[in-house]
Design a protein around this motif. Structure first.
Motif, PDB file in Angstrom:
ATOM      1  N   VAL A   1      49.156  93.414  15.929  1.00 21.55           N
ATOM      2  CA  VAL A   1      48.977  92.617  17.139  1.00 21.55           C
ATOM      3  C   VAL A   1      48.800  93.514  18.353  1.00 21.55           C
ATOM      4  O   VAL A   1      48.141  93.144  19.326  1.00 21.55           O
TER       5      VAL A   1
ATOM      6  N   GLN B   1      54.914  84.508  13.307  1.00 23.23           N
ATOM      7  CA  GLN B   1      53.787  85.030  14.077  1.00 23.23           C
ATOM      8  C   GLN B   1      52.957  85.986  13.240  1.00 23.23           C
ATOM      9  O   GLN B   1      52.047  86.633  13.744  1.00 23.23           O
TER      10      GLN B   1
ATOM     11  N   ASN C   1      45.157  86.736  26.239  1.00 19.44           N
ATOM     12  CA  ASN C   1      44.030  87.221  25.448  1.00 19.44           C
ATOM     13  C   ASN C   1      42.939  86.163  25.281  1.00 19.44           C
ATOM     14  O   ASN C   1      42.224  86.155  24.282  1.00 19.44           O
TER      15      ASN C   1
ATOM     16  N   PRO D   1      44.921  90.675  18.742  1.00 17.33           N
ATOM     17  CA  PRO D   1      45.511  89.465  18.173  1.00 17.33           C
ATOM     18  C   PRO D   1      44.495  88.631  17.383  1.00 17.33           C
ATOM     19  O   PRO D   1      44.861  87.622  16.794  1.00 17.33           O
TER      20      PRO D   1
ATOM     21  N   ARG E   1      44.002  83.649  16.212  1.00 15.50           N
ATOM     22  CA  ARG E   1      44.615  84.465  17.257  1.00 15.50           C
ATOM     23  C   ARG E   1      46.129  84.405  17.077  1.00 15.50           C
ATOM     24  O   ARG E   1      46.718  83.324  17.064  1.00 15.50           O
ATOM     25  N   LEU E   2      46.758  85.559  16.936  1.00 14.13           N
ATOM     26  CA  LEU E   2      48.208  85.641  16.770  1.00 14.13           C
ATOM     27  C   LEU E   2      48.865  85.705  18.142  1.00 14.13           C
ATOM     28  O   LEU E   2      48.434  86.471  19.000  1.00 14.13           O
ATOM     29  N   ASP E   3      49.905  84.915  18.348  1.00 10.53           N
ATOM     30  CA  ASP E   3      50.525  84.811  19.672  1.00 10.53           C
ATOM     31  C   ASP E   3      51.980  85.253  19.603  1.00 10.53           C
ATOM     32  O   ASP E   3      52.903  84.437  19.497  1.00 10.53           O
TER      33      ASP E   3
END
Length: 341
Positions: free
Chosen positions: A11, A134, A244, A15, A77-79
């Protein structure tokens, strides 16, 4: 050589990731199998249904998807910031939607732990769950395992449903995200299953077009229909507050996908139509190489990452690698003069 997922997903590096998963032996286990005469088209809807469920649990956003007859594509998209903001109670509640809680953690939630050691052990477990919620691998595991079990139960059999672990591709900047989303959304057009993006069933581009049409007609309602997943908002200015958020709007994106789809359908791969969407220039993307990449099929995702060369250099350092596969095609497609995210 197969690499550990932790060497491919970071990440801190980006992301955004493109994921691909295929059915075992590339059989049409999610579509119509002309050999056996069986029709499994309804299973493509299972993918969207499960994605919608998992979005309510994981800190993972869906940017694009395409569910084909024997494979699917995702851009996610990783948050990590969202997951970090959850309370312990929210982490436990989310995890319990998918898995049962251990007795110790259940006691901790009820305030029944009696020693410091018990409380610390429960807190460590909750911290581990926060990380998993996540994590791309846990997200994909929760998606693919559920689909495999459901399909095997319907068929009354055991064994593999997917040919192996999912493939992932890091998208290092806005230009890479745009290119990959277009590639994913145009899968049915490229495969000859649809003539236009709006006719491409089980794709995010069709969902975005429907949502835009509802907005244009000022219709009230949710951003998605039925079991469709919620899609990220496009456009850094305005609607998407995420740090992002991508730098292109829905209108820009739809224009580009329509232009690209027409070029592919008219057998003009490598030839550049006169009217080129300005978003390509803004993001520093070479139109000719863009069309070749989006139109070339499964060969396009046999690279570990996409992005401007400057972002490749940064990613190599962050991942502690000597190189990352994909720098050649990225150098040809993305112009060095463009600003990187």
């Amino acid at each position: 050589m197969t690499r550990a997922r932790k060497e491919l997903v970071s990440v801190e590096t980006t992301p955004y990731y493109h994921c691909i998963c295929r059915c075992v032996r590339r059989a049409f286990l999610c579509g119509e199998d002309s050999y056996s005469g069986m029709n499994y088209e309804h299973r493509r809807g299972w993918v969207l249904e499960r994605l919608g469920e998992l979005q309510g649990v994981f800190a993972v956003d869906v940017c694009a998807y395409a569910v084909m007859s024997n494979h699917y594509h995702l851009v996610v998209r990783l948050d990590a910031d969202r997951a970090a903001a959850w309370s312990e109670g929210e982490v436990m509640e989310r995890w319990e939607r998918l898995f049962s809680l251990p007795v110790l953690v259940a006691r901790y939630r009820a305030g029944q732990t009696k020693t410091v050691a018990e409380r610390e052990r429960a807190q460590l477990q909750i911290a581990e769950w926060r990380y998993r919620l996540q994590d791309l691998s846990w997200f994909m595991r929760s998606l693919n395992e559920h689909l495999a079990r459901r399909a095997n139960a319907e068929d009354g059999c055991k064994g593999r449903f997917w040919e192996g672990r999912y493939k992932s591709q890091a998208l290092l900047d806005d230009a890479a995200v745009l290119t990959c989303m277009s590639y994913v959304d145009l899968n049915p057009v490229r495969a000859g299953m649809a003539d236009t993006p709006e006719a491409s069933d089980f794709t995010s581009i069709q969902q975005r077009i429907r949502a835009l049409a509802r907005k244009g007609h000022k219709q009230e309602g949710p951003a998605c229909e039925g079991d469709e997943p919620r899609l990220t908002v496009l456009g850094r200015e305005g609607d998407d507050p995420h740090a992002n958020a991508v730098a292109f709007t829905t209108e820009d994106y739809l224009e580009l996908v329509d232009w690209t789809g027409r070029a592919i359908r008219e057998d003009k791969r490598g030839a550049i139509p006169e009217s080129i969407p300005p978003i390509l220039e803004r993001l520093g993307i070479d139109p000719e190489h863009f069309l070749r990449h989006v139109g070339r099929g499964q060969r396009s995702h046999h690279v570990a990452a996409l992005g401007h060369v400057e972002r490749f250099r940064e990613a190599v350092k962050q991942l502690g690698r000597r190189s990352i596969k994909g720098v050649g095609i990225s150098g040809r497609m993305f112009l060095a003069s463009a600003d990187c995210r």
